[in-house]
Structure formats: structure tokens, C-alpha cells
Design an enzyme around this catalytic site. Sequence first.
Site, mmCIF file in Angstrom:
data_model
loop_
_atom_site.group_PDB
_atom_site.id
_atom_site.type_symbol
_atom_site.label_atom_id
_atom_site.label_comp_id
_atom_site.label_asym_id
_atom_site.label_seq_id
_atom_site.Cartn_x
_atom_site.Cartn_y
_atom_site.Cartn_z
ATOM 1 N N GLY A 161 0.788 -1.229 0.000
ATOM 2 C CA GLY A 161 0.000 0.000 0.000
ATOM 3 C C GLY A 161 0.818 1.275 0.000
ATOM 4 N N SER A 162 2.044 1.218 -0.528
ATOM 5 C CA SER A 162 2.823 2.462 -0.543
ATOM 6 C C SER A 162 2.200 3.483 -1.495
ATOM 7 C CB SER A 162 4.300 2.207 -0.885
ATOM 8 O OG SER A 162 4.456 1.812 -2.214
ATOM 9 N N ASN A 163 1.586 3.009 -2.586
ATOM 10 C CA ASN A 163 0.872 3.951 -3.456
ATOM 11 C C ASN A 163 -0.357 4.519 -2.751
ATOM 12 O OD1 ASN A 163 1.765 4.328 -6.411
ATOM 13 N ND2 ASN A 163 2.161 2.156 -6.030
ATOM 14 N N ILE A 170 -11.517 -7.713 -11.285
ATOM 15 C CA ILE A 170 -12.749 -7.030 -10.863
ATOM 16 C C ILE A 170 -13.939 -7.713 -11.550
ATOM 17 C CG2 ILE A 170 -13.967 -4.812 -10.755
ATOM 18 C CD1 ILE A 170 -11.348 -4.855 -9.158
ATOM 19 N N ASN A 195 -6.804 1.627 -12.775
ATOM 20 C CA ASN A 195 -5.758 0.757 -12.221
ATOM 21 C C ASN A 195 -4.400 1.319 -12.611
ATOM 22 O OD1 ASN A 195 -4.548 -1.677 -11.120
ATOM 23 N ND2 ASN A 195 -4.248 -2.358 -13.235
ATOM 24 N N HIS A 246 -0.597 -0.105 -13.509
ATOM 25 C CA HIS A 246 0.159 -1.328 -13.820
ATOM 26 C C HIS A 246 1.637 -0.960 -13.942
ATOM 27 C CE1 HIS A 246 0.570 -5.443 -15.159
ATOM 28 N NE2 HIS A 246 1.442 -5.002 -16.048
HETATM 29 C C1 GAR Z 1 2.679 -1.274 -7.678
HETATM 30 O O1 GAR Z 1 3.931 -1.206 -8.320
HETATM 31 C C2 GAR Z 1 1.575 -1.492 -8.704
HETATM 32 O O2 GAR Z 1 1.850 -0.906 -9.942
HETATM 33 C C3 GAR Z 1 1.570 -2.984 -8.819
HETATM 34 O O3 GAR Z 1 1.758 -3.451 -7.509
HETATM 35 C C4 GAR Z 1 2.586 -2.526 -6.809
HETATM 36 C C5 GAR Z 1 1.954 -2.249 -5.468
HETATM 37 O O4 GAR Z 1 2.829 -1.538 -4.644
HETATM 38 N N1 GAR Z 1 0.346 -3.465 -9.397
HETATM 39 C C6 GAR Z 1 0.281 -4.555 -10.155
HETATM 40 O O5 GAR Z 1 1.249 -5.259 -10.399
HETATM 41 C C7 GAR Z 1 -1.114 -4.851 -10.705
HETATM 42 N N2 GAR Z 1 -1.044 -5.821 -11.757
HETATM 43 P P1 GAR Z 1 2.306 -0.826 -3.326
HETATM 44 O O6 GAR Z 1 1.419 -1.842 -2.595
HETATM 45 O O7 GAR Z 1 3.521 -0.511 -2.539
HETATM 46 O O8 GAR Z 1 1.520 0.387 -3.739
#
Ligand code: GAR
Length: 187
Positions: free
Chosen positions: A12-14, A88, A102, A104
Site C-alpha cells: 500500500g505504498s501507493n 474485478i 488501475n 500497472h
Molecule cells: C505497484 O507497483 C503497482 O503498480 C503494482 O503493484 C505494486 C503495489 O505496490 N500493481 C500490479 O502489479 C497490478 N497488476 P504498493 O502496494 O507498494 O503500492
Amino acid sequence: MKRIVILASGSGSNAENIINYFKESPNVEVSAVLTNKHTAKVLERCDRLNIPGFYFNRAAFTNSDTVVQFIKGLEVDLIVLAGFLWKIPSNIIDAFPNKIINIHPALLPKYGGKGMYGEKVHQAVKDNLDPETGITIHYVNEHYDEGAIIFQAKTSISKEDDTATIAQKVHQLEYEHFPKVIEKLLL
Ligand code: GAR
């Protein structure tokens, strides 16, 4: 005030970056974070950041209208997938047309589809000796990573970069651009 809900499966850093970006905003508010994993680190971040965090299981997500009703109750303008790994289901897509986006961690249409997430994506980029990678922000439809592209940004990579370095470069792009793209879509 425009409102968003974030769906995240892991760290969940994003999610945290988006929450912090809109913390003082008079225009946009993060209403809640939903996760499909009760041990996800994103829930700890929610506690620390004072944002309501909720867990739901697969039955609630795929075989019922529970999540649709819950999100409707939040009255959000946008549903943001930030590291959310389940597909989803169509009842959620149909309930929120053009309201689900989303991120990616690659330049779609490269390295998308079922099973392509996180480190697996970066490993594929490295194995193919790609000179660049990046991020794609796109609308969500019923196929993994195939909805209309809203935004892409690139970063170069060298042969010496390992997957952790590539992930770090991609995360930097995500932190820089994702909140701004969300803001632009809403305002
Ligand atoms: C992010 O890099 C996102 O782009 C990716 O997971 C990571 C989550 O990081 N998403 C995917 O690969 C979706 N197919 P976070 O939990 O630290 O935000």
C-alpha cells in the site's frame, strides 16, 4: 468535494502516497481503503493515517453485491486500484462505468494479464533485456490490464539493474504521477 476509494492488496505504498497527496486538498478526499487481505500492510498504514480501512473476502467480492453496495454507500467519484491483485467482477464494473482505474507497473500492452504483477513483471522486463519500462494508468474492464489507457510514463533501465532496482524506478514514477492523474480525472 470529490471522493475516492482505494483498493489495495499488499504493502500500500501507493495508497499512502495518494492519501498524503490529498490530505490537505479542499477538492479531493480519500474516503476509505478496501483490501482483500486481512494481513495487508496497507491496513496498518490506514490506522496510522486515520483513514478507514476495510477487509472483504472473496465471497463478498465475487459472489454478491456486498462490495458494490458498500462502495455505493461511500458515494465516491472514482475507484482507484493501487496494487490490487484480484480481477474485478462484472457486477462491480457494470455498477461503476468509467469510474474504476488501475495502475500497472509496465508499459502496457507489454507484460499485462493474469499473474503479471509486482516482481513478476519486472523479472520479465529484465529477462527480455528491455532498455526501458514504466507505468500505465488505465480504465478497468472485465479483462486484466486491457482497459483504455489514460497515461503512461517511462524510465530507462540498464543491464546491471536487478528487479529491486527496476521496482524502485517504477515506484518513483507511480508516486510522482498517480495522484496527479487522479486529480486531473476528478477536477
Ligand atoms: C505497484 O507497483 C503497482 O503498480 C503494482 O503493484 C505494486 C503495489 O505496490 N500493481 C500490479 O502489479 C497490478 N497488476 P504498493 O502496494 O507498494 O503500492
